[in-house]
Design an enzyme around this catalytic site. Structure first.
Site, PDB file in Angstrom:
ATOM      1  N   ASN A  10       3.121   3.400  15.583  1.00 37.10           N
ATOM      2  CA  ASN A  10       3.990   2.884  14.522  1.00 37.10           C
ATOM      3  C   ASN A  10       5.330   3.607  14.675  1.00 37.10           C
ATOM      4  OD1 ASN A  10       5.283   2.198  12.158  1.00 37.10           O
ATOM      5  ND2 ASN A  10       3.903   3.352  10.812  1.00 37.10           N
ATOM      6  N   LYS A  12       8.036   3.076  13.094  1.00 35.28           N
ATOM      7  CA  LYS A  12       8.795   3.170  11.828  1.00 35.28           C
ATOM      8  C   LYS A  12      10.263   2.797  12.080  1.00 35.28           C
ATOM      9  CE  LYS A  12       5.538   6.662  10.430  1.00 35.28           C
ATOM     10  NZ  LYS A  12       5.191   7.784   9.605  1.00 35.28           N
ATOM     11  N   GLU A 172      -5.625   6.791   6.630  1.00 39.03           N
ATOM     12  CA  GLU A 172      -4.490   7.692   6.831  1.00 39.03           C
ATOM     13  C   GLU A 172      -4.264   8.515   5.562  1.00 39.03           C
ATOM     14  OE1 GLU A 172      -1.589   6.198   9.983  1.00 39.03           O
ATOM     15  OE2 GLU A 172      -1.079   5.145   8.149  1.00 39.03           O
TER      16      GLU A 172
END
Ligand code: PEP
Length: 257
Positions: A10, A12, A172
């Site tokens: 990821n 981001k 997570e």
């Protein structure tokens, strides 16, 4: 139980053109860790989806960090699931803790996003996880159960069909994301086993979803995590940004085949 393993990055709001070039220029050693049951993927910022798809080798999947709850129309700034598919994105993160906390995404919005992803046959990566306060108060199992149950209830009669189609989960813990504080393999496994048992309680012993762990995963801690019976891979932020660290994670997962 499937033996499939996943390493998903990821990115981001990181990795623009120069870094994408740099990442792709050094991907060569990744080709040595291909396996039909190893799913490697990266979620760049959505405007780069198409470019990244063109630059990456076919075995490296691309996905989106978020999609709209809506199919199309007057929703300024939103990106629908159909655009992700059109740009050859194959998966989407839903319910990442940064979306839940900074953008106040609710379970009903997450359920709608899951429906949109299902309609477009995207692989949904549904993220759950407790805050530090919840862990300290020992309400982490209740928190994760609530996050799962709310969405499952909102999906109603379609829940089993949608979750059986193209759906995985990521545990997570919020306190482990981007902090360098990784959950111990034992604590992570305990939560993964709990999630797995909740799903089996609902839909029977045969029901299985891969559950990835996310939160400060690096080449130093991934082996221990992946060795756990209920951990099917990792969702990775920081260590996915550079091709050398991402490759080390892929190599660690490849060793299981
Ligand atoms: C994430 O953003 O999903 C994540 C796990 O980040 P990091 O690996 O940097 O903790």
């Amino acid at each position: 139980m499937t033996k499939q393993k996943f390493i998903l990055g990821n990115w981001k709001m990181n990795n623009q053109l120069a870094e994408i070039e740099e990442f792709t220029a050094h991907l060569t050693n990744l080709s040595q860790v291909q396996h039909p049951d190893l799913y490697l993927g990266i979620a760049p910022m959505s405007p780069y989806l198409s470019l990244v798809r063109q630059k990456f080798p076919p075995f490296l999947h691309v996905g989106a960090q978020n999609i709209s709850t809506q199919k199309k129309g007057a929703f300024t700034g939103e990106i629908p699931a159909s655009t992700v598919s059109e740009l050859k994105g194959e998966f989407v993160l839903v319910g990442h803790s940064e979306r839940r906390s900074y953008f106040h995404e609710t379970s009903s919005e997450l359920a709608e996003k899951i429906r949109r992803a299902f309609e477009e046959r995207l692989l949904t990566v549904f993220c759950v996880g407790e805050t530090l306060k919840e862990r300290e108060e020992k309400s982490h199992f209740d928190c994760v159960k609530k996050q799962m149950n709310e969405v499952i209830e909102l999906l109603g009669d379609d829940a089993q069909k949608i979750l059986s189609a193209s759906f995985i989960m990521a545990y997570e813990p919020v306190w482990a994301i981007g902090t360098g504080k990784v959950a111990s393999a034992k604590d992570a496994e305990e939560m993964h086993a709990f999630i797995s048992s909740l799903l089996k309680e609902k839909w029977g012993n045969e029901f299985f979803l891969p559950i990835l762990y996310g939160g400060s995963v690096t080449a130093q801690n991934i082996n221990e995590l992946l060795a756990m019976p209920n951990i099917s891979g990792a969702l990775v932020g920081g260590a996915s940004l550079k091709s050398d660290s991402f490759s080390l994670l892929a190599q660690a997962a490849f060793k299981f085949f």
